[in-house]
Design a protein around this motif. Structure first.
Motif, PDB file in Angstrom:
ATOM      1  N   ASP A  30      24.910  15.991  -1.878  1.00 20.86           N
ATOM      2  CA  ASP A  30      25.792  17.102  -1.494  1.00 20.86           C
ATOM      3  C   ASP A  30      26.422  16.927  -0.118  1.00 20.86           C
ATOM      4  OD1 ASP A  30      25.295  18.451  -3.871  1.00 20.86           O
ATOM      5  OD2 ASP A  30      23.534  19.477  -3.055  1.00 20.86           O
ATOM      6  N   ASP A  31      25.694  16.338   0.818  1.00 12.45           N
ATOM      7  CA  ASP A  31      26.123  16.345   2.216  1.00 12.45           C
ATOM      8  C   ASP A  31      26.650  14.988   2.653  1.00 12.45           C
ATOM      9  OD1 ASP A  31      25.262  19.031   2.534  1.00 12.45           O
ATOM     10  OD2 ASP A  31      23.194  18.314   2.782  1.00 12.45           O
ATOM     11  N   VAL A  38      25.993  10.941  12.217  1.00 11.95           N
ATOM     12  CA  VAL A  38      24.688  10.318  11.992  1.00 11.95           C
ATOM     13  C   VAL A  38      24.060   9.920  13.329  1.00 11.95           C
ATOM     14  CG1 VAL A  38      23.462   8.385  10.917  1.00 11.95           C
ATOM     15  CG2 VAL A  38      25.318   9.513   9.683  1.00 11.95           C
ATOM     16  N   LEU A  39      24.860   9.336  14.200  1.00 12.82           N
ATOM     17  CA  LEU A  39      24.359   8.979  15.534  1.00 12.82           C
ATOM     18  C   LEU A  39      23.841  10.206  16.270  1.00 12.82           C
ATOM     19  CD1 LEU A  39      27.159   6.480  16.636  1.00 12.82           C
ATOM     20  CD2 LEU A  39      24.773   5.890  16.164  1.00 12.82           C
ATOM     21  N   ASP A  40      24.581  11.291  16.170  1.00 15.34           N
ATOM     22  CA  ASP A  40      24.165  12.534  16.840  1.00 15.34           C
ATOM     23  C   ASP A  40      22.889  13.091  16.203  1.00 15.34           C
ATOM     24  OD1 ASP A  40      26.388  12.314  18.452  1.00 15.34           O
ATOM     25  OD2 ASP A  40      27.589  13.762  17.310  1.00 15.34           O
ATOM     26  N   ALA A  41      22.812  13.028  14.884  1.00 12.83           N
ATOM     27  CA  ALA A  41      21.652  13.584  14.178  1.00 12.83           C
ATOM     28  C   ALA A  41      20.367  12.867  14.580  1.00 12.83           C
ATOM     29  CB  ALA A  41      21.856  13.493  12.669  1.00 12.83           C
ATOM     30  N   PHE A  42      20.455  11.554  14.786  1.00 15.55           N
ATOM     31  CA  PHE A  42      19.277  10.784  15.158  1.00 15.55           C
ATOM     32  C   PHE A  42      19.173  10.568  16.670  1.00 15.55           C
ATOM     33  CE2 PHE A  42      19.739   9.633  10.679  1.00 15.55           C
ATOM     34  CZ  PHE A  42      18.433   9.759  10.244  1.00 15.55           C
ATOM     35  N   ARG A  43      20.107  11.156  17.404  1.00 11.22           N
ATOM     36  CA  ARG A  43      20.107  11.098  18.879  1.00 11.22           C
ATOM     37  C   ARG A  43      20.056   9.656  19.378  1.00 11.22           C
ATOM     38  NH1 ARG A  43      16.026  16.186  20.389  1.00 11.22           N
ATOM     39  NH2 ARG A  43      17.123  17.725  19.092  1.00 11.22           N
ATOM     40  N   ILE A  44      20.926   8.844  18.797  1.00 13.71           N
ATOM     41  CA  ILE A  44      20.977   7.424  19.146  1.00 13.71           C
ATOM     42  C   ILE A  44      21.925   7.228  20.318  1.00 13.71           C
ATOM     43  CG2 ILE A  44      21.621   5.120  18.341  1.00 13.71           C
ATOM     44  CD1 ILE A  44      20.868   6.080  15.501  1.00 13.71           C
ATOM     45  N   THR A  45      21.422   6.664  21.399  1.00 17.94           N
ATOM     46  CA  THR A  45      22.239   6.455  22.601  1.00 17.94           C
ATOM     47  C   THR A  45      22.403   4.984  22.968  1.00 17.94           C
ATOM     48  OG1 THR A  45      20.274   6.710  24.002  1.00 17.94           O
ATOM     49  CG2 THR A  45      21.574   8.705  23.556  1.00 17.94           C
ATOM     50  N   LEU A  65      19.491  13.370   4.726  1.00 16.31           N
ATOM     51  CA  LEU A  65      18.819  13.019   5.977  1.00 16.31           C
ATOM     52  C   LEU A  65      17.419  13.623   6.049  1.00 16.31           C
ATOM     53  CD1 LEU A  65      21.682  13.380   8.635  1.00 16.31           C
ATOM     54  CD2 LEU A  65      20.888  11.328   7.450  1.00 16.31           C
ATOM     55  N   PRO A  66      16.544  13.040   6.868  1.00 21.57           N
ATOM     56  CA  PRO A  66      15.195  13.581   7.030  1.00 21.57           C
ATOM     57  C   PRO A  66      15.233  14.995   7.591  1.00 21.57           C
ATOM     58  CG  PRO A  66      15.375  11.388   8.009  1.00 21.57           C
ATOM     59  CD  PRO A  66      16.763  11.827   7.684  1.00 21.57           C
TER      60      PRO A  66
END
Length: 371
Positions: A30-31, A38-45, A65-66
Motif C-alpha cells: 500500500d505504501d 526512506v533515508l529520513d525514516a531510518f535516520r541515515i546521515t 517498513l519496520p
C-alpha cells in the motif's frame, strides 16, 4: 518481408510454439516512499550511504517498513517477524496480481488449472501456492508448484517450466505468479553491503497467464491470444556463483542479501553470449528484435546490458521506468515491464520480443516470443 512484419514463424531451428502469454497483472504493497523518505525514516546521515540511495535512478518504491518505537525510530525486526511479514505481504499482493492477470486474460479463478508461485524473500511450508488456493477459494484439485530461493532470475525459470506444462495440457490455463516481499528481507546496520541492498529493492507481485493452442477447432472457453513463446536460453556463470547470494548474517541473527559491486559488469559481459544462443538457429539477428523486456536489476546492470547488446534507451524504456517507479521487485520485475508494453498497445503481429532476467548463480535467463 522482414521478421518484424511477417506472421510466419522463425525460419529455421526453433521449436513449435509451446504456449501463448494471454494475460498479465501486477500488485504492490500500500505504501510508497521516495528515496529521501526512506533515508529520513531510518535516520541515515552517512554521506556515502545517502549517495547510494540518491544516485540509484529510483524515485519511489513500495515498502512495508519496520514498525516505530516510542521515539519514532524504526526498530529491527527479528527473523520470525520478517517471515510473518513475508507470508502476509506475499499472499495479499499475490492474490491481487493473480486476479488482475486473470481479468486481463478474460478468465476466472475457476478456469485455473496450474498455479506456479515464485518467491525468494521468505520461506513457507506449505508454499505460497497452497496459501493462495486457500485464500482465494481456488479449486483444491488445481495443479501447483513452488519455486523458492532462485532469486531475481526465477520468473523466467518458472515460465520455462510452466510453458512445458501448458504444452502438455493444451487449452488449459496456467499462471506463473512472482510475489516478492522484499521488505521482509531487509537488514538494518550501517554497512555498505546493507546500504546497497536497502537502496534497491521494493515490494511487488507479477502474474502471467499461459495457454497452449489446441488447434483450429479450439472450442475452449478462453481463446488464446497473445505472443507465442518460442524458445528459452540460459547461462550460468560459475565463476560468479557467490556474487549474488542470500545467506545467514550471524551478527544480526537473520538472513541478508549480498550483491558484489562487480555484478553489473559480469552480467553485461555475458548478456551477448546468452542472447546469441537464444537467437541461434532462428535466422534472427538482434536488430530483428522489436521489444526488449529486461529485469530492472539496477542502474549499472541496465547500463551494462544496454552497452553490451547495443541497445538504446528507448529499447529499455520500460525496464528503466519500472526501476524508477518501483525499484527492483526481484523475480517479477520483467512482468511489470511487460504490462507497460501491453498498455502502450504498440506491438504488431509478427514482431519479436526478448525477455531477460538475471540473478544468483550468477545466471542470465532469456526467452524469445512472437506476437
Amino acid at each position: 518481408m522482414s521478421p518484424s512484419t511477417t506472421t510466419e514463424p522463425p525460419r529455421t531451428g526453433v521449436l513449435p510454439p509451446l504456449a501463448r502469454i494471454i494475460g498479465v497483472g501486477t500488485a504492490t504493497t500500500d505504501d510508497s516512499y521516495s528515496q529521501q523518505e526512506v533515508l529520513d525514516a531510518f535516520r541515515i546521515t552517512d554521506p556515502r550511504i545517502r549517495s547510494v540511495f540518491l544516485n540509484s535512478a529510483i524515485d519511489r518504491r513500495f515498502l512495508a517498513l519496520p514498525p516505530q518505537d516510542g521515539e519514532g525510530k524504526r526498530v529491527s525486526e527479528p527473523q520470525g517477524d520478517l517471515l510473518d511479514k513475508h507470508k502476509a505481504t506475499a499472499v495479499r499482493m499475490g492474490a491481487e496480481a493473480l486476479e488482475a492477470c486473470l481479468k486481463r486474460a478474460g478468465a476466472e479463478l475457476s478456469d485455473l488449472r496450474h498455479l506456479c508461485c515464485v518467491t525468494s524473500t521468505g520461506f513457507l511450508t506449505p508454499g505460497l501456492s497452497a496459501q493462495l488456493i486457500r485464500e482465494l477459494g481456488i479449486d483444491r484439485h488445481c495443479s501447483r508448484s513452488d519455486i523458492v530461493g532462485m532469486g531475481c532470475n526465477a520468473g523466467l525459470n518458472a515460465l520455462n517450466v510452466v510453458t512445458g506444462w501448458a504444452a502438455a495440457h493444451p487449452g488449459e490455463l496456467a499462471v506463473v505468479l512472482c510475489s516478492e516481499a522484499c521488505s521482509a528481507a531487509y537488514a538494518m546496520d550501517d554497512t555498505m553491503r546493507t546500504a546497497v541492498v536497502n537502496s534497491l529493492f521494493g515490494d511487488g507481485s507479477g502474474a502471467v497467464a499461459l495457454m497452449a493452442d489446441t488447434g483450429p477447432a479450439d472450442e475452449a472457453a478462453i481463446a488464446p491470444e497473445g505472443p507465442r513463446i518460442l524458445k528459452f536460453a540460459s547461462c550460468l556463470i560459475p565463476d560468479a556463483i557467490d556474487a549474488m547470494r542470500y545467506d545467514w548474517d550471524r551478527a544480526q541473527d537473520r538472513f541478508s542479501f549480498f550483491l558484489d559491486p562487480q555484478i553489473p559488469y559480469v552480467v553485461g559481459a555475458h548478456a551477448e553470449l546468452v542472447v546469441d544462443r537464444l537467437l541461434s538457429g532462428t535466422g534472427l539477428r538482434r536488430s530483428d528484435i522489436e521489444h526488449w523486456l529486461v529485469h530492472s536489476g539496477g542502474k549499472k546492470v541496465i547500463d551494462a546490458v544496454t552497452v553490451n547488446l547495443g541497445l538504446t534507451r528507448h529499447d529499455l524504456r520500460h525496464t528503466v521506468g519500472v526501476l524508477r517507479d518501483y525499484g527492483n521487485v526481484s523475480s517479477g520485475s520483467f512482468l511489470f515491464s511487460y504490462e507497460r508494453l501491453l498498455d502502450e498497445a504498440v506491438t504488431r503481429p509478427g514482431e519479436y520480443g526478448v525477455l531477460m532476467t538475471m540473478g544468483p548463480g550468477s545466471t542470465i535467463e532469456t526467452a524469445l516470443i512472437q506476437w
